[in-house]
Design a protein around this motif. Structure first.
Motif, PDB file in Angstrom:
ATOM      1  N   PRO A   1       0.791  -1.242   0.000  1.00 21.69           N
ATOM      2  CA  PRO A   1       0.000   0.000   0.000  1.00 21.69           C
ATOM      3  C   PRO A   1       0.818   1.285   0.000  1.00 21.69           C
ATOM      4  N   LYS A   2       2.106   1.218   0.379  1.00 20.47           N
ATOM      5  CA  LYS A   2       2.876   2.440   0.539  1.00 20.47           C
ATOM      6  C   LYS A   2       3.999   2.606  -0.480  1.00 20.47           C
ATOM      7  N   ILE A   3       4.178   1.637  -1.350  1.00 22.15           N
ATOM      8  CA  ILE A   3       5.280   1.684  -2.318  1.00 22.15           C
ATOM      9  C   ILE A   3       5.081   2.831  -3.313  1.00 22.15           C
ATOM     10  N   THR A   4       6.154   3.600  -3.548  1.00 22.98           N
ATOM     11  CA  THR A   4       6.083   4.718  -4.495  1.00 22.98           C
ATOM     12  C   THR A   4       7.204   4.677  -5.527  1.00 22.98           C
ATOM     13  N   GLU A   5       8.316   4.010  -5.220  1.00 25.12           N
ATOM     14  CA  GLU A   5       9.480   4.063  -6.107  1.00 25.12           C
ATOM     15  C   GLU A   5      10.102   2.684  -6.255  1.00 25.12           C
ATOM     16  N   ILE A   6      10.287   2.248  -7.504  1.00 23.57           N
ATOM     17  CA  ILE A   6      10.964   0.988  -7.787  1.00 23.57           C
ATOM     18  C   ILE A   6      12.052   1.253  -8.817  1.00 23.57           C
ATOM     19  N   GLY A   7      13.285   1.134  -8.389  1.00 26.31           N
ATOM     20  CA  GLY A   7      14.410   1.337  -9.286  1.00 26.31           C
ATOM     21  C   GLY A   7      14.806   0.019  -9.939  1.00 26.31           C
ATOM     22  N   MET A   8      14.774  -0.032 -11.255  1.00 27.06           N
ATOM     23  CA  MET A   8      15.171  -1.247 -11.984  1.00 27.06           C
ATOM     24  C   MET A   8      15.862  -0.857 -13.295  1.00 27.06           C
ATOM     25  N   LYS A   9      16.812   0.048 -13.170  1.00 25.41           N
ATOM     26  CA  LYS A   9      17.534   0.526 -14.342  1.00 25.41           C
ATOM     27  C   LYS A   9      18.328  -0.603 -14.995  1.00 25.41           C
ATOM     28  N   ARG A  10      18.306  -0.542 -16.326  1.00 26.99           N
ATOM     29  CA  ARG A  10      19.063  -1.452 -17.196  1.00 26.99           C
ATOM     30  C   ARG A  10      18.504  -2.883 -17.239  1.00 26.99           C
ATOM     31  N   TRP A  11      17.330  -3.102 -16.649  1.00 23.07           N
ATOM     32  CA  TRP A  11      16.616  -4.356 -16.885  1.00 23.07           C
ATOM     33  C   TRP A  11      15.796  -4.181 -18.166  1.00 23.07           C
ATOM     34  N   LEU A  12      15.948  -5.081 -19.103  1.00 25.42           N
ATOM     35  CA  LEU A  12      15.270  -4.978 -20.392  1.00 25.42           C
ATOM     36  C   LEU A  12      13.932  -5.703 -20.368  1.00 25.42           C
ATOM     37  N   LEU A  13      12.891  -5.006 -20.794  1.00 30.50           N
ATOM     38  CA  LEU A  13      11.550  -5.576 -20.817  1.00 30.50           C
ATOM     39  C   LEU A  13      11.211  -6.095 -22.214  1.00 30.50           C
ATOM     40  N   SER A  14      10.606  -7.256 -22.249  1.00 35.20           N
ATOM     41  CA  SER A  14      10.118  -7.781 -23.531  1.00 35.20           C
ATOM     42  C   SER A  14       8.851  -7.023 -23.913  1.00 35.20           C
ATOM     43  N   ALA A  15       8.378  -7.252 -25.122  1.00 39.49           N
ATOM     44  CA  ALA A  15       7.175  -6.557 -25.586  1.00 39.49           C
ATOM     45  C   ALA A  15       5.976  -6.872 -24.695  1.00 39.49           C
ATOM     46  N   SER A  16       5.850  -8.129 -24.291  1.00 39.06           N
ATOM     47  CA  SER A  16       4.709  -8.513 -23.437  1.00 39.06           C
ATOM     48  C   SER A  16       4.844  -7.897 -22.040  1.00 39.06           C
ATOM     49  N   GLN A  17       6.071  -7.828 -21.518  1.00 42.94           N
ATOM     50  CA  GLN A  17       6.288  -7.223 -20.209  1.00 42.94           C
ATOM     51  C   GLN A  17       6.040  -5.722 -20.258  1.00 42.94           C
ATOM     52  N   GLU A  18       6.390  -5.128 -21.386  1.00 42.96           N
ATOM     53  CA  GLU A  18       6.112  -3.703 -21.560  1.00 42.96           C
ATOM     54  C   GLU A  18       4.614  -3.443 -21.521  1.00 42.96           C
ATOM     55  N   GLU A  19       3.852  -4.307 -22.149  1.00 40.45           N
ATOM     56  CA  GLU A  19       2.395  -4.167 -22.132  1.00 40.45           C
ATOM     57  C   GLU A  19       1.841  -4.357 -20.719  1.00 40.45           C
ATOM     58  N   GLU A  20       2.417  -5.331 -19.994  1.00 39.87           N
ATOM     59  CA  GLU A  20       1.974  -5.570 -18.622  1.00 39.87           C
ATOM     60  C   GLU A  20       2.213  -4.338 -17.753  1.00 39.87           C
ATOM     61  N   LEU A  21       3.383  -3.723 -17.910  1.00 40.83           N
ATOM     62  CA  LEU A  21       3.714  -2.556 -17.108  1.00 40.83           C
ATOM     63  C   LEU A  21       2.828  -1.375 -17.470  1.00 40.83           C
ATOM     64  N   GLN A  22       2.569  -1.202 -18.766  1.00 37.84           N
ATOM     65  CA  GLN A  22       1.699  -0.105 -19.182  1.00 37.84           C
ATOM     66  C   GLN A  22       0.279  -0.303 -18.660  1.00 37.84           C
ATOM     67  N   GLY A  23      -0.165  -1.548 -18.672  1.00 36.93           N
ATOM     68  CA  GLY A  23      -1.486  -1.845 -18.129  1.00 36.93           C
ATOM     69  C   GLY A  23      -1.531  -1.617 -16.633  1.00 36.93           C
ATOM     70  N   PHE A  24      -0.426  -1.947 -15.970  1.00 35.79           N
ATOM     71  CA  PHE A  24      -0.330  -1.733 -14.522  1.00 35.79           C
ATOM     72  C   PHE A  24      -0.411  -0.247 -14.200  1.00 35.79           C
ATOM     73  N   ASP A  25       0.283   0.569 -14.996  1.00 35.36           N
ATOM     74  CA  ASP A  25       0.289   2.015 -14.761  1.00 35.36           C
ATOM     75  C   ASP A  25      -1.112   2.603 -14.885  1.00 35.36           C
ATOM     76  N   GLN A  26      -1.918   2.001 -15.730  1.00 36.37           N
ATOM     77  CA  GLN A  26      -3.270   2.533 -15.961  1.00 36.37           C
ATOM     78  C   GLN A  26      -4.285   1.999 -14.951  1.00 36.37           C
ATOM     79  N   ASP A  27      -3.853   1.048 -14.153  1.00 34.17           N
ATOM     80  CA  ASP A  27      -4.782   0.371 -13.250  1.00 34.17           C
ATOM     81  C   ASP A  27      -4.641   0.857 -11.806  1.00 34.17           C
ATOM     82  N   GLN A  28      -5.048   2.092 -11.578  1.00 32.73           N
ATOM     83  CA  GLN A  28      -5.164   2.654 -10.231  1.00 32.73           C
ATOM     84  C   GLN A  28      -3.841   2.788  -9.488  1.00 32.73           C
TER      85      GLN A  28
END
Length: 556
Positions: free
Chosen positions: A517-544
């Motif tokens: 409930p309190k997380i605000t920052e996740i640092g994961m620089k230089r980890w490469l996302l696949s196309a499907s993972q990119e979609e998952e993250l974008q969907g996550f960003d849009q979901d509240q």
């Protein structure tokens, strides 16, 4: 924005205290006579007909003036309130905080216009406003209107030499001043006597902060001569003035007269081995000292031999010696001294790489510091024996809230040595293990501690730059991450030279984050996302959960 304070009412309940500008309006209104009050006080028996004829006219004239004054005052107060509201601030509880408000020249004029309405002002902070530079005289000319001022903060205002002179004159009309902060104003350097020469013996100054003011060696001599006049001084911060090291003889001599001093900060002041000896002689007179910061003075190394005066600081709560080039002999001398600080709460020995092979005895004696809350020993080239000594001592430190062991490679594969500490430190809020060569086994240890509920108060966790952790290690960690309900920041970034594809653990990470409930920052620089993972993250960003920032440096 400052909060509106509260005060007790007659029936015992608490009611909001109005902003100071409103208080001024009410006080001013109460001084004006009520309509008809003067007329009722006139005795008709003692008043002849002539005076009776004139009285109504006089009353009407005075009452008109009163109404005019009251109207003007009310109008001015409304303008002042509008101005403060525009800046997102309020004048509350005798405090006017305009720190970092991006004031303009017009704002400066309007701020000065506030001063007549705030005769009881005690705290004025206009720091981090560049426009103050060259315009401070507009304030100083009106300082007599706020003669009760106790706190004046002018940090990073780009003060000019003219501002400095004007300030020196203004301090004459501020006899109640207790705190003065002129930090990050380079023009203070070389001109310090012009500002502070008006401070006389018996001055009420308790806090003097002159961080990064380009002080000269002559300024340092002046400080040494000034200190005996400041009998009430409790906080002295001269950090990041690299030229005062040469005048430390004068400063140290002056410190002997400041028996009430509680905080002394000389971070990055060009101190030398000789400086330690001079300060050590002064420490015997500073029996109330609580915080000592000598960090980032790389020439101090070798100066801590025979520091008997340091041992007299029995009330010390904070000691910062990071990046002081401590030698093996320094460590040997500090070994019997540091355990004497039974009230010590913060200890920073970072970036002293010679500690790695010589600090086993010192670290083992940390067990005698039961009040220790913050322990920072990053980048000390710890070896197996010294790390083992630290791990064994840490079991006896139940109050730990902050532990930073980053950049010590020996921890990799040996995190299990800290297992008991991690279990017993129920107050732990910050754990930093960046660049510690952690391996999958270490992640399993960390996951087990999380699973058993021993890190429930953890707020910040730094596991960055541990590139040797494999897929299985990140998976077991992410599967248990959701149990850290207080977590606000997590960093699992890779080294600048490393790029890796996210595995299946990324899905576990997203799942865990939805339960934090309190997380605000996740640092994961230089980890490469696949196309499907990119979609998952974008969907996550849009979901509240858009308030969570994934810092991955963009999709690769």
């Amino acid at each position: 924005m400052s909060r509106i304070g509260k005060k007790s009412s007659s029936d015992g309940e608490t009611t909001p205290q109005a902003p100071l500008v409103n208080e001024s309006i009410r006080e001013s209104k109460s001084r004006f006579p009520k309509p008809g009050s003067r007329k009722e006080s006139i005795d008709p028996k003692t008043t002849d007909s002539q005076s009776q004829d004139k009285t109504p006219k006089t009353i009407s004239l005075d009452f008109a003036k009163t109404l005019t004054s009251e109207t003007e005052l009310g109008s001015r107060m409304q303008e002042n309130e509008w101005f403060l509201r525009k800046l997102g601030r309020k004048a509350v509880n005798k405090c006017l905080d305009l720190n970092n408000c991006r004031l303009t020249a017009v704002d400066v004029t309007e701020t000065v216009a506030l001063l007549p309405s705030l005769p009881d002002l005690e705290n004025l902070d206009i720091s981090w406003n560049d426009v103050i530079g060259g315009n401070l005289h507009v304030f100083t000319q009106q300082m007599h209107l706020v003669s009760k001022l106790k706190i004046l903060r002018l940090g990073s205002c780009r003060l000019t030499a003219e501002d400095v002179r004007a300030l020196g004159e203004a301090l004459k009309v501020l006899p109640e001043l207790e705190e003065l902060n002129l930090s990050w104003n380079s023009k203070v350097g070389g001109n310090l006597p012009l500002i502070l020469q008006t401070l006389q013996e018996g001055s009420k100054i308790q806090t003097l902060e002159l961080v990064d003011c380009t002080l000269t060696s002559e300024d340092g001599v002046f400080v040494g001569q000034l200190l005996p006049r400041l009998q009430n001084l409790e906080v002295l911060n001269l950090s990041i003035n690299r030229n005062i090291g040469g005048s430390l003889n004068s400063i140290a001599h002056g410190l002997k007269s400041t028996s009430n001093l509680k905080v002394l900060k000389l971070h990055s002041c060009g101190l030398s081995q000789k400086s330690v000896k001079l300060l050590d002689a002064a420490f015997r007179y500073l029996c109330e000292l609580r915080t000592l910061d000598l960090s980032c003075n790389k020439e101090l190394g070798g100066g801590f031999e025979d520091t008997a005066g340091l041992a007299t600081l029995e009330h010390l709560e904070g000691l910062d010696l990071h990046q002081c080039s401590l030698t093996a002999d320094d460590v040997l001398s500090l070994t019997p001294v540091i355990p004497l600080f039974s009230s010590l709460q913060e200890l920073d020995l970072s970036a002293n790489k010679e500690m790695g092979s010589s600090s086993e005895n010192l670290l083992s004696r940390l067990r005698f510091l039961p009040a220790l809350k913050s322990l920072i020993i990053s980048n000390c080239a710890l070896e197996s024996e010294t790390f083992t000594a630290l791990a064994e001592a840490s079991i006896h430190l139940p109050a730990l809230k902050i532990v930073n062991l980053s950049w010590n490679k020996c921890i990799g594969g040996n995190l299990k040595l800290l297992l008991e500490m991690l279990k017993r430190s129920m107050s732990l809020q910050v754990l930093r293990l960046s660049s510690c060569a952690l391996v999958t086994e270490d992640m399993a240890v960390l996951a087990s501690v999380i699973q058993t509920g021993h890190l429930t108060r953890l707020q910040k966790l730094d596991l960055s730059y541990n590139d040797s952790i494999c897929e299985a290690g990140w998976t077991i960690f992410c599967q248990n991450l959701w149990l850290l309900k207080e977590l606000t920041e997590l960093d699992i970034s890779l080294r600048p030279s490393t790029f890796r594809k996210c595995g299946q653990w990324f899905r576990h990470l997203l799942s865990a984050v939805t339960k934090l409930p309190k997380i605000t920052e996740i640092g994961m620089k230089r980890w490469l996302l696949s196309a499907s993972q990119e979609e998952e993250l974008q969907g996550f960003d849009q979901d509240q959960r858009s308030s969570i920032h994934f810092d991955h440096g963009g999709f690769q």
